[in-house]
Write an enzyme that holds these catalytic residues in place. Structure first.
Site, PDB file in Angstrom:
ATOM      1  N   LYS A 110       0.833  -1.199  -0.075  1.00  0.00           N
ATOM      2  CA  LYS A 110       0.061   0.078   0.000  1.00  0.00           C
ATOM      3  C   LYS A 110       0.910   1.386   0.201  1.00  0.00           C
ATOM      4  O   LYS A 110       2.225   1.326   0.589  1.00  0.00           O
ATOM      5  CB  LYS A 110      -0.949  -0.100   1.168  1.00  0.00           C
ATOM      6  CG  LYS A 110      -0.394  -0.022   2.696  1.00  0.00           C
ATOM      7  CD  LYS A 110      -0.010   1.613   2.851  1.00  0.00           C
ATOM      8  CE  LYS A 110       0.719   1.373   4.536  1.00  0.00           C
ATOM      9  NZ  LYS A 110       1.135   2.789   4.713  1.00  0.00           N
ATOM     10  N   ASP A 159      -3.802  -1.027   9.437  1.00  0.00           N
ATOM     11  CA  ASP A 159      -3.743  -0.955   7.902  1.00  0.00           C
ATOM     12  C   ASP A 159      -4.499  -2.127   7.406  1.00  0.00           C
ATOM     13  O   ASP A 159      -4.688  -2.192   6.233  1.00  0.00           O
ATOM     14  CB  ASP A 159      -2.313  -0.823   7.675  1.00  0.00           C
ATOM     15  CG  ASP A 159      -1.696   0.277   7.632  1.00  0.00           C
ATOM     16  OD1 ASP A 159      -2.589   1.472   7.257  1.00  0.00           O
ATOM     17  OD2 ASP A 159      -0.335   0.353   7.687  1.00  0.00           O
TER      18      ASP A 159
END
Length: 283
Positions: free
Chosen positions: A10, A137
């Site tokens: 990410k 996350d």
């Protein structure tokens, strides 16, 4: 049964923290996107032995309950009273401790795989709620799409897909302690981002205008300890990147380019002082 899941890295197109919660954890306001730099996570279930085992090709990762992938298997197995043993094999390609969410993405991959293997029938939003108990996350990594992420990481608004862009992802040989950086935050002095303008332009699918509002409020805090991050970022900008900034708490810096040729030029130019460099597409 065996299932292999792709676990992409990410990137934080924007990273801001408006305040700190009463428990001391930051409130997040982020725009995140996934990149085609990925680990591959193979999950196998078996009757005996009824244990959880994690194997990786990286000597830098723990293979026990400290590993987020292990935690994902343990939490899902306990919640749904599954008695199978679980073997997890992680082929690491995402740099470790780089601000790219590799461990979180591996954990999300395990949740998706076991949801399929055990036929739990959980939706992505239901998996994301479970994911939040692992790390902030992990809920985003369940989706791996351009998204606005707020709160502890549990509020996820998917955004329209963007044009085909390239990213140069570079990690120098330094390690950053996330807790150390988060302790440095002074909310009275923090220079907040205009995420509202960023979101408006992303929703209009005006990527070029959106790039003006991308950023990471943690950059100055990390660069205070590691000024070489700033030098790498400036070099990428000089070489023509549309955007160059740090991901997460660092140390990884990424550049976004609208052509592969420009991305390759940046990669070739910085390889002399940064060996861990990847050119990939945004997902």
């Amino acid at each position: 049964m065996i299932v292999t899941e792709k676990a992409p890295a990410k990137l934080n197109l924007s990273l801001d923290t408006p305040m700190r919660y009463f428990d001391g954890s930051p409130q997040w306001d982020m725009v995140m996107v996934s990149a085609d730099l990925a680990d591959y996570v193979t999950v196998e279930t078996h009757r005996r032995p009824a244990t959880i085992k994690v194997y990786t090709n990286s000597g830098f990762l723990p293979n026990d309950q400290r590993n987020l992938a292990y935690q994902a298997a343990h939490i899902l197995r306990s919640r749904f009273h599954c008695k199978d043993g679980v073997t997890i094999r992680i082929k690491k390609q995402i740099p470790v401790a780089a601000g790219l969410g590799g461990g979180s993405s591996d954990a999300a991959a395990v949740l998706r795989a076991l949801n399929s293997i055990w036929r739990l029938g959980l939706s992505l939003s239901e998996l994301a709620k479970i994911a939040l108990t692992i790390d902030s996350d992990v809920p985003y990594c369940i989706y791996n799409k351009l998204a606005h992420v707020t709160g502890h990481g549990e509020k996820i608004e998917l955004l329209p897909p963007q044009p085909h862009y390239w990213a140069v992802i570079a990690k120098q040989k330094i390690s950053v302690s996330t807790p150390q950086i988060l302790r440095q935050i002074n909310y009275e002095k923090l220079q907040h981002l205009n995420n509202e303008a960023l979101l408006t332009n992303l929703k209009k699918e005006d990527w070029q205008e959106a790039t003006k509002y991308m950023g990471n409020v943690l950059e100055p805090l990390t660069m205070k300890f590691y000024p070489e991050i700033g030098r790498l970022k400036n070099k990428m900008k000089e070489l023509g990147a549309d955007v160059a900034q740090m991901s997460g708490t660092g140390p990884t810096v990424f550049a976004i380019c609208h052509t592969e040729s420009r991305a390759k030029r940046i990669q070739n130019s910085i390889r002399g002082f940064c060996r861990d460099v990847h050119v990939v597409t945004l997902l």
